[in-house]
Design a protein around this motif. Structure first.
Motif, PDB file in Angstrom:
ATOM      1  N   MET A  71       5.215  -1.147  -0.572  1.00 57.98           N
ATOM      2  CA  MET A  71       4.348  -2.330  -0.743  1.00 57.98           C
ATOM      3  C   MET A  71       2.884  -2.024  -0.468  1.00 57.98           C
ATOM      4  O   MET A  71       2.085  -2.943  -0.272  1.00 57.98           O
ATOM      5  CB  MET A  71       4.807  -3.448   0.182  1.00 57.98           C
ATOM      6  CG  MET A  71       6.197  -3.958  -0.094  1.00 57.98           C
ATOM      7  SD  MET A  71       6.594  -5.339   1.018  1.00 57.98           S
ATOM      8  CE  MET A  71       8.320  -5.000   1.331  1.00 57.98           C
ATOM      9  N   SER A  72       2.530  -0.775  -0.440  1.00 56.53           N
ATOM     10  CA  SER A  72       1.139  -0.389  -0.200  1.00 56.53           C
ATOM     11  C   SER A  72       0.615   0.413  -1.395  1.00 56.53           C
ATOM     12  O   SER A  72       0.844   1.618  -1.483  1.00 56.53           O
ATOM     13  CB  SER A  72       1.031   0.453   1.079  1.00 56.53           C
ATOM     14  OG  SER A  72       1.443  -0.287   2.184  1.00 56.53           O
ATOM     15  N   PRO A  73      -0.051  -0.252  -2.338  1.00 54.64           N
ATOM     16  CA  PRO A  73      -0.439  -1.668  -2.300  1.00 54.64           C
ATOM     17  C   PRO A  73       0.631  -2.569  -2.909  1.00 54.64           C
ATOM     18  O   PRO A  73       1.611  -2.091  -3.482  1.00 54.64           O
ATOM     19  CB  PRO A  73      -1.701  -1.675  -3.162  1.00 54.64           C
ATOM     20  CG  PRO A  73      -1.419  -0.614  -4.195  1.00 54.64           C
ATOM     21  CD  PRO A  73      -0.647   0.471  -3.476  1.00 54.64           C
ATOM     22  N   SER A  74       0.383  -3.887  -2.797  1.00 56.51           N
ATOM     23  CA  SER A  74       1.248  -4.895  -3.421  1.00 56.51           C
ATOM     24  C   SER A  74       0.383  -5.853  -4.222  1.00 56.51           C
ATOM     25  O   SER A  74      -0.815  -5.983  -3.974  1.00 56.51           O
ATOM     26  CB  SER A  74       2.022  -5.669  -2.350  1.00 56.51           C
ATOM     27  OG  SER A  74       2.720  -6.768  -2.918  1.00 56.51           O
ATOM     28  N   HIS A  75       1.004  -6.522  -5.194  1.00 50.81           N
ATOM     29  CA  HIS A  75       0.260  -7.494  -6.005  1.00 50.81           C
ATOM     30  C   HIS A  75       0.012  -8.788  -5.242  1.00 50.81           C
ATOM     31  O   HIS A  75      -0.765  -9.629  -5.701  1.00 50.81           O
ATOM     32  CB  HIS A  75       1.029  -7.805  -7.300  1.00 50.81           C
ATOM     33  CG  HIS A  75       2.378  -8.417  -7.070  1.00 50.81           C
ATOM     34  ND1 HIS A  75       3.511  -7.651  -6.905  1.00 50.81           N
ATOM     35  CD2 HIS A  75       2.778  -9.708  -6.945  1.00 50.81           C
ATOM     36  CE1 HIS A  75       4.546  -8.453  -6.709  1.00 50.81           C
ATOM     37  NE2 HIS A  75       4.135  -9.706  -6.731  1.00 50.81           N
ATOM     38  N   LYS A 133       0.303  -5.039  11.055  1.00 54.87           N
ATOM     39  CA  LYS A 133      -0.814  -5.076  10.090  1.00 54.87           C
ATOM     40  C   LYS A 133      -0.584  -6.161   9.067  1.00 54.87           C
ATOM     41  O   LYS A 133       0.439  -6.191   8.395  1.00 54.87           O
ATOM     42  CB  LYS A 133      -0.949  -3.720   9.395  1.00 54.87           C
ATOM     43  CG  LYS A 133      -2.070  -3.673   8.354  1.00 54.87           C
ATOM     44  CD  LYS A 133      -2.211  -2.308   7.711  1.00 54.87           C
ATOM     45  CE  LYS A 133      -3.374  -2.298   6.728  1.00 54.87           C
ATOM     46  NZ  LYS A 133      -3.582  -0.974   6.117  1.00 54.87           N
ATOM     47  N   VAL A 134      -1.544  -7.054   8.929  1.00 56.41           N
ATOM     48  CA  VAL A 134      -1.474  -8.133   7.940  1.00 56.41           C
ATOM     49  C   VAL A 134      -2.431  -7.830   6.801  1.00 56.41           C
ATOM     50  O   VAL A 134      -3.605  -7.527   7.028  1.00 56.41           O
ATOM     51  CB  VAL A 134      -1.820  -9.496   8.582  1.00 56.41           C
ATOM     52  CG1 VAL A 134      -1.789 -10.600   7.519  1.00 56.41           C
ATOM     53  CG2 VAL A 134      -0.859  -9.819   9.714  1.00 56.41           C
ATOM     54  N   VAL A 135      -1.916  -7.900   5.579  1.00 54.99           N
ATOM     55  CA  VAL A 135      -2.766  -7.672   4.394  1.00 54.99           C
ATOM     56  C   VAL A 135      -2.671  -8.869   3.453  1.00 54.99           C
ATOM     57  O   VAL A 135      -1.749  -9.652   3.534  1.00 54.99           O
ATOM     58  CB  VAL A 135      -2.369  -6.382   3.652  1.00 54.99           C
ATOM     59  CG1 VAL A 135      -2.591  -5.165   4.516  1.00 54.99           C
ATOM     60  CG2 VAL A 135      -0.919  -6.440   3.178  1.00 54.99           C
TER      61      VAL A 135
END
Length: 285
Positions: free
Chosen positions: A250-254, A283-285
């Motif tokens: 998921m790094s990166p995710s849409h 970590k929150v993205v």
């Protein structure tokens, strides 16, 4: 996150771990290791480590004529994790910050990882986890997002760790009872990752919705998931991602509003997060 040169060596080393777990004789052991070594010559550096692992473990399962390569080890991991539940429940009952304590419990369980470059001792981890700070610390933001979330998706990782996730979800429900919780698991046995079988045995259906993602990878690969899981992933107000495999996928995710909870267990992930092996991350993205 695509594979690095270091991932190739790590995946080859996993074939030896599988041989040990199966108590393989010399012939089977050599076949497993040589087959994976040969496959490594054609690994695509456009794939994530979990995608590469899916091909490798499928091949090893065929060679060993065994669907779940780590079934015995997973049973032992579950029993060991269950033995710590009274201690963890006591820690929670005495805690002045139940969310932080439950989150640390969930992260401590992430050390149960048979594919990791570096292995950690669960008992030792539990002795120090409550006094260890997050190296990447978005806990305040995580707490804020939980306060407004109506649909929360927890993406599980490993067997044994799932027992700790159960305690985590119980606590989330106690603190934020208005939200709807779902626990997503792998579509079939891969390494020691949690599947619908282990989730049901642990009683997750009593506390939340259990979702079979359909993925055959040790991490949530969106384009391999079934349509229901993709929709759930897209529409959840908050996704809580457990472990390195899910982080790698998921790094990166849409989408945004993903909270990664994990223990850093390899140099490649450490470099991605700009942290050290052994650090714990919220970590929150």
């Amino acid at each position: 996150m695509t594979i690095d040169e270091a991932c190739v060596e790590c995946i080859i080393n996993q074939s030896a771990k599988v041989a040990n777990a199966l108590h393989a004789d010399e012939s089977l052991s050599n076949e497993l290791i040589s087959s994976v070594t040969k496959m490594s010559k054609t690994f695509s550096f456009d794939d994530t480590p979990p995608e590469i692992a899916s091909y490798v473990y499928e091949k090893m399962a065929l060679i060993a004529r065994k669907t779940d390569l780590y079934d015995e080890v997973k049973e032992l991991s579950t029993k060991k994790a269950l033995s710590f539940v009274p201690l963890l429940e006591k820690e929670l009952s005495n805690s002045k910050d139940k969310l932080l304590t439950a989150t640390k419990i969930a992260v401590a369980g992430n050390v149960i990882d048979l594919a990791a470059e570096v292995e950690f001792d669960l008992e030792e981890e539990l002795e120090k986890i409550f006094d260890t700070e997050f190296a990447h610390n978005d806990f305040a933001l995580f707490e804020k997002k939980l306060q407004s979330a109506k649909r929360v998706l927890i993406v599980g990782d490993n067997v044994g760790e799932h027992i700790f996730d159960y305690i985590f979800i119980q606590t989330l429900k106690e603190l934020y009872p208005r939200a709807e919780y779902s626990y997503m698991v792998r579509g079939n046995p891969i390494i020691n990752d949690v599947t619908i079988k282990e989730a049901k045995e642990a009683g997750f259906e009593k506390i939340c919705k259990v979702v079979d993602s359909g993925v055959n990878t040790p991490g949530f690969v969106y384009n391999r998931a079934n349509s229901y899981s993709r929709e759930l992933f897209d529409t959840a107000d908050l996704v809580i991602s457990k472990g390195m495999g899910n982080y790698e996928c998921m790094s990166p995710s849409h989408r945004s509003d993903i909270c990664f909870l994990l223990k850093v267990k390899c140099g490649v992930v450490a470099a991605s997060l700009k942290k050290e092996v052994g650090d714990i991350v919220c970590k929150v993205v």
